[in-house]
Design a protein around this motif. Structure first.
Motif, short mmCIF file in Angstrom:
data_model
loop_
_atom_site.label_atom_id
_atom_site.label_comp_id
_atom_site.label_asym_id
_atom_site.label_seq_id
_atom_site.Cartn_x
_atom_site.Cartn_y
_atom_site.Cartn_z
N GLU A 316 0.40 13.54 2.46
CA GLU A 316 0.49 12.86 3.75
C GLU A 316 0.83 11.38 3.56
O GLU A 316 1.66 10.81 4.27
CB GLU A 316 -0.84 12.98 4.51
N GLU A 317 0.20 10.74 2.57
CA GLU A 317 0.49 9.33 2.29
C GLU A 317 1.95 9.15 1.87
O GLU A 317 2.62 8.22 2.31
CB GLU A 317 -0.45 8.81 1.20
N SER A 319 4.47 11.02 2.67
CA SER A 319 5.39 11.27 3.79
C SER A 319 5.39 10.12 4.79
O SER A 319 6.38 9.92 5.50
CB SER A 319 5.01 12.57 4.49
N GLN A 320 4.30 9.37 4.86
CA GLN A 320 4.17 8.30 5.85
C GLN A 320 4.37 6.90 5.29
O GLN A 320 4.47 5.94 6.05
CB GLN A 320 2.77 8.37 6.50
N ALA A 323 7.20 4.60 6.71
CA ALA A 323 6.94 4.20 8.11
C ALA A 323 5.84 3.15 8.16
O ALA A 323 5.92 2.18 8.93
CB ALA A 323 6.56 5.42 8.94
N TRP A 324 4.80 3.34 7.34
CA TRP A 324 3.73 2.34 7.28
C TRP A 324 4.28 1.00 6.80
O TRP A 324 3.93 -0.06 7.31
CB TRP A 324 2.61 2.79 6.35
N ASP A 327 6.13 -1.03 9.58
CA ASP A 327 5.24 -1.70 10.54
C ASP A 327 4.46 -2.82 9.85
O ASP A 327 4.26 -3.90 10.44
CB ASP A 327 4.26 -0.69 11.16
N ALA A 407 -1.11 1.06 10.62
CA ALA A 407 -0.16 1.37 9.55
C ALA A 407 -0.26 0.35 8.43
O ALA A 407 -0.18 0.70 7.24
CB ALA A 407 1.26 1.40 10.11
N LYS A 410 -3.21 1.15 6.32
CA LYS A 410 -2.96 2.32 5.49
C LYS A 410 -2.05 1.99 4.31
O LYS A 410 -2.23 2.52 3.21
CB LYS A 410 -2.35 3.44 6.34
#
Length: 474
Positions: A316-317, A319-320, A323-324, A327, A407, A410
């Protein structure tokens, strides 16, 4: 240039920036005189760029005599002692009412001193911040002049002619009296340090965290540059990532040694922020990052003794993460600019400069290194509320920071988990969290100070009682 017509503007110092500015001025129809202590520089410039409006001089005396009165002389020499030496050489050659301009990255207190010295001799002095590098100087920089209004009026037509143009207008304005122009340019450079480091950290997190190579990063950043993250530094980063080494065919950035240099304006920004009591942790962390990068041999040796994190990013980290990062980059950049604006505001109050933060954002929108799309809402925020205490609480940015903060957190957490350093992302987030916290742990700090040094403290339940002292060991 006709021998009978005196030059309307003089540029002393024909290095990269001086030559570019002289040609820019000449391109706009002004008669320009150029001088350098190395005459061969003048010869090389005119041979490569013959210009009917530009004339070179090997003699400083002839250079000054070739100027119309009031004479306008722009110094483009190394900041520090060289500026004072040039001024001492010029004083006997100039007349009351003439203008000396220093367009280098000078320490603003030196600028204040030099203005007083010139005033005592009947001369005008302007400290002028110029941003945009060689390309900007040649085709349109952002210009930040500080000094007497009457001196600015004498050079305003030239500066307005050569300045960059943005949708908000000409990227030049009279910043304020004394050293205001050089102070603002110094803070501009401090913000630049932090912005560059944020981009470097973003690059590092995605490179090491996701294994992205230079080409894939360039493609991703190009998409970002089409949206709210658009900036000159992001555009420059894309160009750097796309450049291939002629010898190996590899991305050239991968062959650049990871040791960053500095010229001092970032350090000055942090020093004066400490003097004025204004926190600028983003700029300080960027400065520390450059200093740590210079310790290459120690870092290599330490890597053999101190093993990094064995943790891996979760699916999950992974994949994101991109995007994080988008931002986080935008939000951290906003908070970094907020710190810089707060510092300019504090200095303006301290020295009674009356600097317009909205105007600074406006003239930074084109030509300069930190030009970015976010400067438009930044300008609008200070137009709406000139005494806004901090950009992070503005109507334009507070909701954006609220939305992007998760974001950002994270990203910092993921990077920390796998051992990728993100000093400016972390320091900037801590600044935001501290600024928005109604309670901070400095109650303990103040109690400690009173316990070991009798420095006193105030009681929150009886603040009207003033400062009190307690015998903490009894």
């Amino acid at each position: 240039m006709s021998e009978a017509a005196g030059a309307q503007f003089g540029v002393a110092g024909m290095g990269v920036m001086g030559a570019a500015l002289a040609l820019n001025i000449a391109d706009h129809g002004f008669r320009v005189a150029g001088w350098d202590r190395h005459p061969e520089r003048i010869d090389a410039l005119l041979k490569k760029n013959p210009h009917a409006k530009l004339k070179g001089f090997s003699s400083l005396e002839d250079f000054v005599q070739g100027l119309e009165r009031p004479r306008r002389v722009l110094l483009m020499v190394t900041a520090g002692a060289a500026v004072d030496q040039m001024m001492e050489r010029l004083f006997p050659l100039l007349s009351p009412g003439d203008v000396i301009m220093d367009a280098g990255n000078s320490w603003f207190l030196d600028t204040r001193r030099r203005e007083e010295l010139c005033k005592s001799k009947g001369l005008h002095f302007l400290g002028i911040g110029v941003s945009g590098g060689e390309e900007g100087a040649r085709h349109g920089p952002s210009i930040m002049p500080g000094g007497p209004q009457e001196a600015y009026a004498l050079v305003r037509p030239v500066l307005e002619a050569i300045a960059a143009r943005a949708e908000s207008g000409l990227c030049v304005t009279h910043v304020g009296p004394e050293g205001a122009g050089h102070f603002v340019k110094m803070v501009h450079n401090g913000i630049e340090y932090a912005d560059m480091q944020l981009l470097a950290e973003t690059y590092d997190v995605l490179r090491r965290g996701l294994g992205m190579d230079a080409d894939s990063l360039a493609r991703l950043f190009s998409k970002w540059n089409e949206g709210i993250a658009e900036s000159f530094l992001l555009e420059t980063t894309i160009q750097v990532l796309r450049k291939k080494d002629a010898e190996t065919g590899k991305p050239l950035v991968d062959l650049v040694l990871d040791k960053a240099g500095q010229k001092g304006t970032g350090k000055w920004t942090v020093q004066v922020a400490l003097d004025l009591g204004v926190p600028v942790p983003s700029i300080a962390a960027a400065l520390d990052a450059r200093n740590l990068s210079s310790m290459k041999e120690e870092r290599v040796a330490a890597s053999q003794k101190l093993k990094g994190s064995a943790e891996q990013l979760t699916p999950e980290e992974s994949s994101q993460l991109a995007a994080w990062a988008h931002d986080a980059l935008y939000a951290a950049r906003v908070v970094t600019y907020a710190q810089g604006m707060r510092l300019i505001q504090a200095a303006s109050n301290e020295y009674k400069w009356n600097v317009s933060l909205a105007e600074m954002a406006r003239i930074w929108r084109g030509g300069c290194i930190i030009r970015a799309k976010l400067l438009t809402p930044l300008r609008e925020s200070f137009e709406k509320q000139p005494t806004l205490p901090n950009l992070v609480v503005s109507d334009a940015f507070a909701p954006v920071l609220e939305r992007m903060a998760p974001a950002w957190r994270k990203l910092v957490a993921a990077a920390t988990k796998v051992g990728i350093p993100v000093p400016v992302f972390s320091a900037t987030l801590a600044y935001l969290d501290s600024y928005r916290s109604p309670e901070l742990p400095q109650n303990l700090t103040q109690a400690q100070r009173d316990a070991f040094g009798a420095h006193t403290y105030q009681r929150r339940d009886r603040p009207e009682a003033g400062f009190v002292h307690t015998e903490w060991n009894k």
